[in-house]
Design an enzyme around this catalytic site. Sequence first.
Site, PDB file in Angstrom:
ATOM      1  N   THR A  12     -37.727  25.047  83.664  1.00 21.30           N
ATOM      2  CA  THR A  12     -37.963  24.318  84.915  1.00 21.30           C
ATOM      3  C   THR A  12     -39.428  23.963  85.113  1.00 21.30           C
ATOM      4  O   THR A  12     -39.747  22.900  85.665  1.00 21.30           O
ATOM      5  CB  THR A  12     -37.476  25.190  86.099  1.00 21.30           C
ATOM      6  OG1 THR A  12     -36.070  25.387  85.942  1.00 21.30           O
ATOM      7  CG2 THR A  12     -37.739  24.538  87.438  1.00 21.30           C
ATOM      8  N   ASP A  51     -33.979  23.197  78.070  1.00 21.01           N
ATOM      9  CA  ASP A  51     -33.455  24.120  79.070  1.00 21.01           C
ATOM     10  C   ASP A  51     -33.179  25.409  78.298  1.00 21.01           C
ATOM     11  O   ASP A  51     -32.603  25.359  77.196  1.00 21.01           O
ATOM     12  CB  ASP A  51     -32.154  23.569  79.673  1.00 21.01           C
ATOM     13  CG  ASP A  51     -31.655  24.406  80.829  1.00 21.01           C
ATOM     14  OD1 ASP A  51     -31.659  23.896  81.958  1.00 21.01           O
ATOM     15  OD2 ASP A  51     -31.259  25.573  80.612  1.00 21.01           O
ATOM     16  N   SER A  52     -33.544  26.559  78.833  1.00 24.13           N
ATOM     17  CA  SER A  52     -33.463  27.772  78.005  1.00 24.13           C
ATOM     18  C   SER A  52     -32.038  28.201  77.716  1.00 24.13           C
ATOM     19  O   SER A  52     -31.812  29.068  76.867  1.00 24.13           O
ATOM     20  CB  SER A  52     -34.263  28.916  78.617  1.00 24.13           C
ATOM     21  OG  SER A  52     -33.598  29.463  79.729  1.00 24.13           O
ATOM     22  N   SER A  53     -31.045  27.590  78.388  1.00 22.47           N
ATOM     23  CA  SER A  53     -29.661  27.899  78.001  1.00 22.47           C
ATOM     24  C   SER A  53     -29.373  27.356  76.599  1.00 22.47           C
ATOM     25  O   SER A  53     -28.400  27.770  75.963  1.00 22.47           O
ATOM     26  CB  SER A  53     -28.676  27.331  79.032  1.00 22.47           C
ATOM     27  OG  SER A  53     -28.935  25.967  79.268  1.00 22.47           O
ATOM     28  N   THR A  83     -36.244  30.239  82.688  1.00 23.79           N
ATOM     29  CA  THR A  83     -35.963  31.603  83.148  1.00 23.79           C
ATOM     30  C   THR A  83     -34.593  32.115  82.701  1.00 23.79           C
ATOM     31  O   THR A  83     -34.407  33.320  82.568  1.00 23.79           O
ATOM     32  CB  THR A  83     -36.029  31.671  84.692  1.00 23.79           C
ATOM     33  OG1 THR A  83     -35.110  30.719  85.232  1.00 23.79           O
ATOM     34  CG2 THR A  83     -37.429  31.394  85.189  1.00 23.79           C
ATOM     35  N   ASP A  84     -33.643  31.192  82.452  1.00 25.07           N
ATOM     36  CA  ASP A  84     -32.262  31.642  82.246  1.00 25.07           C
ATOM     37  C   ASP A  84     -32.107  32.609  81.074  1.00 25.07           C
ATOM     38  O   ASP A  84     -31.344  33.570  81.163  1.00 25.07           O
ATOM     39  CB  ASP A  84     -31.326  30.436  82.063  1.00 25.07           C
ATOM     40  CG  ASP A  84     -31.163  29.640  83.355  1.00 25.07           C
ATOM     41  OD1 ASP A  84     -31.478  30.194  84.438  1.00 25.07           O
ATOM     42  OD2 ASP A  84     -30.745  28.473  83.292  1.00 25.07           O
ATOM     43  N   THR A 153     -34.764  41.756  82.925  1.00 23.08           N
ATOM     44  CA  THR A 153     -33.509  41.064  83.161  1.00 23.08           C
ATOM     45  C   THR A 153     -33.747  40.014  84.243  1.00 23.08           C
ATOM     46  O   THR A 153     -34.598  40.197  85.119  1.00 23.08           O
ATOM     47  CB  THR A 153     -32.396  42.063  83.558  1.00 23.08           C
ATOM     48  OG1 THR A 153     -31.141  41.415  83.481  1.00 23.08           O
ATOM     49  CG2 THR A 153     -32.572  42.645  84.950  1.00 23.08           C
ATOM     50  N   THR A 262     -24.050  50.856  79.404  1.00 25.34           N
ATOM     51  CA  THR A 262     -23.338  51.038  80.669  1.00 25.34           C
ATOM     52  C   THR A 262     -23.485  49.820  81.582  1.00 25.34           C
ATOM     53  O   THR A 262     -24.526  49.163  81.583  1.00 25.34           O
ATOM     54  CB  THR A 262     -23.811  52.305  81.418  1.00 25.34           C
ATOM     55  OG1 THR A 262     -23.148  52.356  82.696  1.00 25.34           O
ATOM     56  CG2 THR A 262     -25.322  52.330  81.643  1.00 25.34           C
ATOM     57  N   GLN A 263     -22.446  49.558  82.351  1.00 19.09           N
ATOM     58  CA  GLN A 263     -22.489  48.487  83.359  1.00 19.09           C
ATOM     59  C   GLN A 263     -23.307  48.927  84.570  1.00 19.09           C
ATOM     60  O   GLN A 263     -23.690  48.103  85.398  1.00 19.09           O
ATOM     61  CB  GLN A 263     -21.076  48.160  83.854  1.00 19.09           C
ATOM     62  CG  GLN A 263     -20.152  47.685  82.781  1.00 19.09           C
ATOM     63  CD  GLN A 263     -18.719  47.518  83.286  1.00 19.09           C
ATOM     64  OE1 GLN A 263     -18.439  47.620  84.473  1.00 19.09           O
ATOM     65  NE2 GLN A 263     -17.816  47.266  82.365  1.00 19.09           N
TER      66      GLN A 263
HETATM   67  N1  ASN Z   1     -32.334  26.238  83.689  1.00 21.22           N
HETATM   68  C1  ASN Z   1     -33.742  26.584  83.664  1.00 21.22           C
HETATM   69  C2  ASN Z   1     -34.052  27.149  82.290  1.00 21.22           C
HETATM   70  O1  ASN Z   1     -33.799  28.285  82.012  1.00 21.22           O
HETATM   71  C3  ASN Z   1     -34.050  27.598  84.755  1.00 21.22           C
HETATM   72  C4  ASN Z   1     -35.526  27.859  84.983  1.00 21.22           C
HETATM   73  O2  ASN Z   1     -36.352  27.713  84.119  1.00 21.22           O
HETATM   74  N2  ASN Z   1     -35.904  28.312  86.184  1.00 21.22           N
HETATM   75  O3  ASN Z   1     -34.508  26.415  81.442  1.00 21.22           O
END
Ligand code: ASN
Length: 325
Positions: A12, A51-53, A83-84, A153, A262-263
């Site tokens: 982002t 995008d980090s996904s 961040t993801d 996390t 563990t959860q």
């Molecule tokens: N979808 C974004 C990413 O992980 C979220 C972010 O960076 N805040 O690339």
Amino acid sequence: MPRVLILHTGGTLGMSGSPLYPDAYATRLTEAVPELEQLATIETRIVFNLDSSDMGPPHWEALAREIDASREDFDGFVIVHGTDTMAYTAAALSFALVDLGKPVILTGAQRPLGALRTDARRNLADAVELATRAIPEVGICFDGILVRGTRATKSHANDYRAFDSPGTAPIAKLGVDIELSAGLRQPVGDYAFRPGFDARVMMLHMTPGLSPQLIEPLLKGGALGGLVLAAYGMGTVPASKPDMTAMVARAVEAGVEVLVITQAAGKVDLGLYENSRRLADAGAIGGGGLHVEAAVTKMMHALANFETSASRRDYLLRDIAGERG
Ligand code: ASN
């Protein structure tokens, strides 16, 4: 002046538009935040703009290689990242660059650098400043705290305090002054560069009524190398109807490493209950206080870097970079 290498991977921080997408202005970070040049002599490289996904094992490996190749030329490293999946990349780099002895600080933002009330400016300046300090760890710097890479996390989707390290105090706090924790990990041995990750890993989050039959087909043909089993409480799973422990025994027989986490908060103890002891008897490995991100990346790392099951199991049981809590 200290020398800092900024590796841009996307997220982002450098996005624009609606819906948000990775933009090219990320390539001019120091023009947008000129105060960074007061903290260090900076070189910026665009490694990815995603995008980090969309990030995963090949990207972790490329980042590790980039840092390894430049390790003599810089005092510290900043990685700008979405961040993801930032916590996965932070854990992966902790395992790939053990005892590098220099700061590797990941950061990003919840609002783009070009947006009003953005958190990008502060996070970037904080990260660059931390990269000039004596912090021989991989960490995530976000909203005024630095958390250990193997304990991090993503704890909030839309709050500026997006990261946490449950069960482990931040390793630095950035207020009026920067306070470094007395618990910073110092290198314990020679630098070990191991960039490989084997993606044949999945995580199974135990839920009541889940049928082992859904998992069994995955155990055939080597498609799965490692299973991270997020069990209940101290490490229990159903052992009667359905019998998950029997599924784990078949997985281990089929050559799959099974790591139990563990959860809940805290650590697993596979000796405490009959329904956890059966997992140990089936050949599962206790993950201590490993979090999901560190467990998954460490399993991928174990599969890629150790040939025998005995050496993989030994590696998974040892604490390498503070990951077991
Ligand atoms: N979808 C974004 C990413 O992980 C979220 C972010 O960076 N805040 O690339």
